[in-house]
Design a protein around this motif. Structure first.
Motif, PDB file in Angstrom:
ATOM      1  N   VAL A 255     -39.336   9.687 -48.274  1.00  0.00           N
ATOM      2  CA  VAL A 255     -39.253   9.143 -49.633  1.00  0.00           C
ATOM      3  C   VAL A 255     -38.545  10.155 -50.540  1.00  0.00           C
ATOM      4  N   CYS A 256     -38.949  11.415 -50.448  1.00  0.00           N
ATOM      5  CA  CYS A 256     -38.379  12.432 -51.343  1.00  0.00           C
ATOM      6  C   CYS A 256     -36.938  12.754 -50.995  1.00  0.00           C
ATOM      7  N   LYS A 257     -36.591  12.650 -49.699  1.00  0.00           N
ATOM      8  CA  LYS A 257     -35.179  12.796 -49.315  1.00  0.00           C
ATOM      9  C   LYS A 257     -34.353  11.681 -49.941  1.00  0.00           C
ATOM     10  N   ALA A 258     -34.884  10.468 -49.917  1.00  0.00           N
ATOM     11  CA  ALA A 258     -34.175   9.331 -50.515  1.00  0.00           C
ATOM     12  C   ALA A 258     -34.037   9.540 -52.027  1.00  0.00           C
ATOM     13  N   LEU A 259     -35.106  10.011 -52.664  1.00  0.00           N
ATOM     14  CA  LEU A 259     -35.047  10.252 -54.110  1.00  0.00           C
ATOM     15  C   LEU A 259     -34.106  11.423 -54.423  1.00  0.00           C
ATOM     16  N   ALA A 260     -34.024  12.392 -53.501  1.00  0.00           N
ATOM     17  CA  ALA A 260     -33.112  13.524 -53.700  1.00  0.00           C
ATOM     18  C   ALA A 260     -31.659  13.062 -53.597  1.00  0.00           C
ATOM     19  N   GLU A 261     -31.417  12.142 -52.675  1.00  0.00           N
ATOM     20  CA  GLU A 261     -30.068  11.565 -52.531  1.00  0.00           C
ATOM     21  C   GLU A 261     -29.688  10.827 -53.824  1.00  0.00           C
TER      22      GLU A 261
ATOM     23  N   ALA B 202     -30.569   4.707 -51.351  1.00  0.00           N
ATOM     24  CA  ALA B 202     -31.917   4.991 -50.833  1.00  0.00           C
ATOM     25  C   ALA B 202     -32.189   4.185 -49.567  1.00  0.00           C
ATOM     26  N   GLU B 203     -31.813   2.920 -49.595  1.00  0.00           N
ATOM     27  CA  GLU B 203     -32.087   2.057 -48.438  1.00  0.00           C
ATOM     28  C   GLU B 203     -31.348   2.541 -47.190  1.00  0.00           C
TER      29      GLU B 203
ATOM     30  N   ASP C 251     -39.305   4.830 -58.300  1.00  0.00           N
ATOM     31  CA  ASP C 251     -40.434   4.855 -57.377  1.00  0.00           C
ATOM     32  C   ASP C 251     -39.921   4.383 -56.023  1.00  0.00           C
ATOM     33  N   CYS C 252     -40.356   5.067 -54.953  1.00  0.00           N
ATOM     34  CA  CYS C 252     -39.867   4.714 -53.617  1.00  0.00           C
ATOM     35  C   CYS C 252     -41.000   4.814 -52.601  1.00  0.00           C
ATOM     36  N   GLY C 253     -40.962   3.935 -51.626  1.00  0.00           N
ATOM     37  CA  GLY C 253     -41.941   3.988 -50.544  1.00  0.00           C
ATOM     38  C   GLY C 253     -41.248   3.795 -49.205  1.00  0.00           C
ATOM     39  N   THR C 254     -41.814   4.405 -48.159  1.00  0.00           N
ATOM     40  CA  THR C 254     -41.264   4.221 -46.817  1.00  0.00           C
ATOM     41  C   THR C 254     -42.384   3.880 -45.842  1.00  0.00           C
ATOM     42  N   TYR C 255     -41.990   3.306 -44.714  1.00  0.00           N
ATOM     43  CA  TYR C 255     -42.925   3.012 -43.629  1.00  0.00           C
ATOM     44  C   TYR C 255     -42.311   3.509 -42.338  1.00  0.00           C
TER      45      TYR C 255
ATOM     46  N   LEU D 122     -48.419  16.040 -50.115  1.00  0.00           N
ATOM     47  CA  LEU D 122     -47.659  15.585 -48.954  1.00  0.00           C
ATOM     48  C   LEU D 122     -46.220  15.211 -49.308  1.00  0.00           C
ATOM     49  N   SER D 123     -45.980  14.766 -50.534  1.00  0.00           N
ATOM     50  CA  SER D 123     -44.611  14.518 -50.982  1.00  0.00           C
ATOM     51  C   SER D 123     -44.057  15.830 -51.546  1.00  0.00           C
ATOM     52  N   ASP D 124     -42.728  15.898 -51.732  1.00  0.00           N
ATOM     53  CA  ASP D 124     -42.125  17.178 -52.119  1.00  0.00           C
ATOM     54  C   ASP D 124     -41.034  16.980 -53.182  1.00  0.00           C
ATOM     55  N   HIS D 125     -41.411  17.198 -54.429  1.00  0.00           N
ATOM     56  CA  HIS D 125     -40.452  17.011 -55.525  1.00  0.00           C
ATOM     57  C   HIS D 125     -39.435  18.145 -55.623  1.00  0.00           C
ATOM     58  N   THR D 126     -39.652  19.251 -54.904  1.00  0.00           N
ATOM     59  CA  THR D 126     -38.659  20.338 -54.984  1.00  0.00           C
ATOM     60  C   THR D 126     -37.320  19.883 -54.374  1.00  0.00           C
ATOM     61  N   LEU D 127     -37.384  18.939 -53.415  1.00  0.00           N
ATOM     62  CA  LEU D 127     -36.145  18.396 -52.832  1.00  0.00           C
ATOM     63  C   LEU D 127     -35.338  17.673 -53.906  1.00  0.00           C
ATOM     64  N   ILE D 128     -36.040  16.931 -54.760  1.00  0.00           N
ATOM     65  CA  ILE D 128     -35.399  16.166 -55.839  1.00  0.00           C
ATOM     66  C   ILE D 128     -34.862  17.125 -56.894  1.00  0.00           C
ATOM     67  N   GLU D 129     -35.691  18.098 -57.252  1.00  0.00           N
ATOM     68  CA  GLU D 129     -35.307  19.024 -58.333  1.00  0.00           C
ATOM     69  C   GLU D 129     -34.143  19.925 -57.933  1.00  0.00           C
ATOM     70  N   ALA D 130     -34.015  20.226 -56.635  1.00  0.00           N
ATOM     71  CA  ALA D 130     -32.868  21.030 -56.174  1.00  0.00           C
ATOM     72  C   ALA D 130     -31.564  20.268 -56.411  1.00  0.00           C
TER      73      ALA D 130
END
Ligand code: MG
Ligand code: MG
Length: 275
Positions: free
Chosen positions: A20-26, A44-45, A94-98, A246-254
């Motif tokens: 999810v956070c990789k997608a939000l970082a993208e 994201a998709e 907002d994003c979710g993955t399965y 468990l999620s990681d916002h530092t990926l997004i903030e970078a």
């Protein structure tokens, strides 16, 4: 029914949350005034599908997209459109993955272009309130302690409106599990938090009053008074002394750091170990 997770299950939820956070970082690397929500949704998709995972929101109760994109006075559950983002927009995504039979869920609010100090403060306070909620989410405390921490900081100190109608939630093999995790509450009230409880904590905070309305599209929730709104979300696991995020916002903030069209909030997630 509350499902407590094993260490192995927590690791699988972490993997879904990291995607999810990789997608939000993208999204964070390409969002700017001039692009559309639909373009962000496609980015994201594709990333999620490239990782052999599924976008969790698409098709959920009929929601049509991978991302919930909520602009300015929209609080949550906005549907991506071909409307172009403008300079000064506040965009909550907002994003979710399965993946591997487990869900991940996280959200972040982006401030595009020239933004007033008043608006940036709302983002910073909402983000900080998330970490205050997380700090309260330790074994032995209660659900109400989390909500109290968020509400007290946003309402008492800053006079913002904490949304009541939408809440955080348990997460695991289902996107929304018990218990509900309100962003308001009383100390010592609600069910007791135990080790292995995985929950999404997600303050939704309005610059003005707390009341919200449902838009005609049947999904989008917006502030009733038209004031802007912010939304940050982490999925966490309750443990003995300190919650595991468990999620990681530092990926997004970078990525925000490298994107001149997005404002960084003053306090970074990497510094928010305890507040
Ligand atoms: Mg979410
Ligand atoms: Mg959620």
């Amino acid at each position: 029914m509350v499902y407590y997770k094993t260490e192995e299950e927590v690791e699988l939820i972490r993997k879904s949350c990291l995607l999810v956070c990789k997608a939000l970082a993208e999204v964070a690397s390409s969002i700017k005034p001039g692009v559309t929500g639909l373009q962000m949704d496609l980015i994201a998709e594709e990333l999620i599908k490239d990782h052999s995972a599924l976008p969790a929101f698409k098709g959920y109760r009929g929601f049509p997209a991978t991302l919930c994109i909520s602009i300015n006075d929209q609080v949550v559950h906005g549907i991506p459109t071909d409307q172009v983002f403008k300079d000064g927009d506040i965009v909550s995504i907002d994003c979710g993955t399965y993946m591997n039979e487990f869900f991940g869920d996280s959200a972040y609010t982006f401030a595009l272009g020239e933004i007033s100090k008043e608006k940036m403060q709302l983002l910073e306070v909402t983000n900080t309130s998330l970490y205050k909620g997380i700090a309260a989410a330790v074994a032995g405390q209660r659900i109400g302690d989390i909500g109290f921490a968020v509400q007290d900081y946003c309402e008492k100190t800053y006079k913002y409106g904490v949304v009541r109608e939408l809440v955080g939630h348990g997460i695991g093999r289902s996107l929304h599990e018990s218990p509900e995790v309100p962003n308001y509450g009383k100390r010592g009230r609600g069910s007791k938090l135990k080790e292995g409880l995985v929950i999404a904590i997600e303050p939704m905070v309005n610059l003005g009053r707390k009341e919200v309305k449902q838009l005609d599209d049947g999904w989008t929730v917006a502030s009733k008074d038209g004031s802007i709104s912010a939304h940050y979300e982490h999925t966490i696991c309750v443990q003995k002394d300190k919650a595991l995020i468990l999620s990681d916002h530092t990926l997004i903030e970078a990525q925000i750091e490298k994107n001149p069209n997005v404002n960084s909030i003053a306090i970074r997630s990497s510094e928010m170990t305890s507040v």
